[in-house]
Write an enzyme that holds these catalytic residues in place. Structure first.
Site, PDB file in Angstrom:
ATOM      1  N   ARG A 239      -2.956   6.968   4.552  1.00 13.42           N
ATOM      2  CA  ARG A 239      -3.061   5.709   3.797  1.00 13.42           C
ATOM      3  C   ARG A 239      -3.833   4.713   4.675  1.00 13.42           C
ATOM      4  O   ARG A 239      -3.421   4.442   5.804  1.00 13.42           O
ATOM      5  CB  ARG A 239      -1.668   5.176   3.425  1.00 13.42           C
ATOM      6  CG  ARG A 239      -0.939   6.118   2.456  1.00 13.42           C
ATOM      7  CD  ARG A 239       0.204   5.452   1.748  1.00 13.42           C
ATOM      8  NE  ARG A 239      -0.234   4.471   0.785  1.00 13.42           N
ATOM      9  CZ  ARG A 239       0.582   3.584   0.220  1.00 13.42           C
ATOM     10  NH1 ARG A 239       1.870   3.557   0.548  1.00 13.42           N
ATOM     11  NH2 ARG A 239       0.125   2.719  -0.665  1.00 13.42           N
TER      12      ARG A 239
ATOM     13  N   ASP B 273       0.845  -5.550   4.832  1.00 11.40           N
ATOM     14  CA  ASP B 273       0.405  -4.227   5.297  1.00 11.40           C
ATOM     15  C   ASP B 273      -0.526  -4.309   6.485  1.00 11.40           C
ATOM     16  O   ASP B 273      -0.581  -3.397   7.305  1.00 11.40           O
ATOM     17  CB  ASP B 273      -0.252  -3.462   4.148  1.00 11.40           C
ATOM     18  CG  ASP B 273       0.825  -2.900   3.236  1.00 11.40           C
ATOM     19  OD1 ASP B 273       1.324  -3.653   2.379  1.00 11.40           O
ATOM     20  OD2 ASP B 273       1.215  -1.733   3.435  1.00 11.40           O
TER      21      ASP B 273
ATOM     22  N   ASN C  22      -1.526  -7.289   1.324  1.00 10.10           N
ATOM     23  CA  ASN C  22      -0.212  -6.837   0.859  1.00 10.10           C
ATOM     24  C   ASN C  22      -0.399  -6.265  -0.548  1.00 10.10           C
ATOM     25  O   ASN C  22      -1.511  -6.257  -1.090  1.00 10.10           O
ATOM     26  CB  ASN C  22       0.798  -7.993   0.875  1.00 10.10           C
ATOM     27  CG  ASN C  22       2.229  -7.505   0.681  1.00 10.10           C
ATOM     28  OD1 ASN C  22       2.651  -6.548   1.349  1.00 10.10           O
ATOM     29  ND2 ASN C  22       2.975  -8.113  -0.223  1.00 10.10           N
TER      30      ASN C  22
HETATM   31  O1  MRU Z   1       2.124   0.886  -1.488  1.00  4.31           O
HETATM   32  P1  MRU Z   1       3.370   0.525  -0.760  1.00  4.31           P
HETATM   33  O2  MRU Z   1       4.596   0.623  -1.598  1.00  4.31           O
HETATM   34  O3  MRU Z   1       3.485   1.244   0.557  1.00  4.31           O
HETATM   35  O4  MRU Z   1       3.156  -1.024  -0.416  1.00  4.31           O
HETATM   36  C1  MRU Z   1       4.166  -1.718   0.237  1.00  4.31           C
HETATM   37  C2  MRU Z   1       3.859  -3.138   0.422  1.00  4.31           C
HETATM   38  O5  MRU Z   1       2.837  -3.638   0.028  1.00  4.31           O
HETATM   39  C3  MRU Z   1       4.833  -3.927   1.222  1.00  4.31           C
HETATM   40  O6  MRU Z   1       4.907  -5.242   0.770  1.00  4.31           O
HETATM   41  C4  MRU Z   1       4.373  -3.929   2.683  1.00  4.31           C
HETATM   42  O7  MRU Z   1       4.139  -2.634   3.127  1.00  4.31           O
HETATM   43  C5  MRU Z   1       5.338  -4.587   3.557  1.00  4.31           C
HETATM   44  S1  MRU Z   1       6.763  -3.561   3.759  1.00  4.31           S
HETATM   45  C6  MRU Z   1       7.829  -4.331   4.798  1.00  4.31           C
END
Ligand code: MRU
Length: 335
Positions: free
Chosen positions: A89, A227, A237
């Site tokens: 990712r 993120d 994010n």
């Molecule tokens: O695609 P995801 O579910 O991994 O995305 C998660 C998010 O965007 C969260 O807000 C981010 O990772 C912060 S987690 C503490």
């Protein structure tokens, strides 16, 4: 490691190592099914990150660290494992941070299982600190909005955006949380609402499109996770965060980003350099296995968006609450 605590609630742990295996709660099937899945190779862990069995930046980092530990235990080429894990990712900086930490540990001839266990424990400790600092910003009777899931599921345990809410609740403050559903994968409705219910924190789910109207009717603060955060405080994010950031700015509502130091990427100067993951269009057109969109229509599915630092009131980190112009202090913490 599903432990029942006194209240009958589940003590959530997103990822851990047990009996030679990496174990995770399968986040793809919550909230109606609770299943632990286990993996015995780093390749399986990489696939679990990719298909979002485990998700949320800090939890992805911990899963990748455990993936590296499996590679180490099985005497697999660590550089190769690192490349495969990093390719899962692109947006979550914790993934790259964690894998590099494991490579550094390997270069020092450290035991990578121990290093991964320490890494996961440190994340939980950082989240507790984030909870403590963030709770100081929450007054009694506050109404808080959040987006996506930045709770225990996203961070191994405790959470980032949800941690201050848990601590405020423990301090006896009365709070109310709006969790926006977070199309297309619905992490807000399926995961955050489930965690808030489990924690006994009063809340309501709202449609993403209701955010502005609900904010105008009385939201005291917004807290989201991140993120990846650039050196200038721009951050990525979950898709839909930017809308909330702009709305909060327009309505004069404080907007906080809760994230550990491992989410700050000082190698990039601004959010323009953040790679935004595009995911399959079926995540938009198909809901829980049912095609909703007309056949023949296509969808665009950017998984994250970028918000400029000017929208951020402050970052809630494990070293304190820092305005965008203060985040340079994190560099000192790194050294
Ligand atoms: O695609 P995801 O579910 O991994 O995305 C998660 C998010 O965007 C969260 O807000 C981010 O990772 C912060 S987690 C503490």
């Amino acid at each position: 490691m599903k432990v029942l605590i006194d209240s009958g609630a589940i003590d959530v742990r997103a990822v851990w190592f047990e009996d030679g295996k990496v174990k995770m709660i399968d986040q793809r099937i919550l909230p109606h099914q609770f299943q632990i899945v286990e993996f015995t190779s780093y390749l399986e862990v990489a696939e679990a990150i990719k298909n979002m069995t485990v998700r949320g930046a800090p939890a992805i980092g911990a899963a990748a660290a455990y993936g590296m530990a499996l590679a180490y235990l099985q005497k697999v080429n660590l550089a190769e494992a690192a490349t495969v894990l990093k390719a899962t990712r692109p947006t979550a900086f914790d993934l790259f941070y964690a894998v590099d930490k494991m490579l550094e540990a390997a270069a020092k001839n450290e035991d990578l299982l121990e290093a991964a266990e320490n890494y996961a424990e440190q994340i939980v400790d950082k989240c507790r600190r984030i909870g403590g600092y963030g709770a100081e910003l929450i007054a009694n009777d506050y109404v808080i909005m959040t987006h996506c899931n930045a709770g225990a599921l996203a961070t191994v345990d405790v959470g980032t955006a949800l941690a201050p809410m848990r601590v405020a609740r423990d301090q006896g403050k009365k709070i109310f949380v709006y969790a926006s559903e977070t199309r297309p994968r619905l992490q807000g409705m399926k995961l955050t609402a489930w965690e808030l219910l489990n924690e006994g924190i009063p809340h309501k789910i709202i449609a993403d499109g209701a955010s502005g109207a609900v904010m105008r009717n009385g939201v005291d603060m917004v807290i989201v996770g991140a993120d990846r955060i650039a050196a200038n405080g721009d951050f990525a994010n979950k898709i839909g965060t930017f809308d909330k950031a702009v709305l909060a700015h327009e309505l004069g509502i404080p907007f906080y980003v809760a994230a550990p130091v491992s989410t700050f990427d000082f190698s990039i100067q601004s959010g323009q350099e953040i790679v935004i993951e595009d995911r399959a269009e079926e995540e938009v057109t198909v809901v829980d296995g049912v095609r909703i969109a007309p056949c023949g229509c296509h969808a665009l599915n950017p998984s994250f968006d970028m918000s400029e630092a000017k929208y951020v009131t402050a970052f809630i980190t494990e070293i304190g609450v820092l305005t965008p112009s203060e985040i340079g202090r994190i560099r000192e913490y790194y050294q």
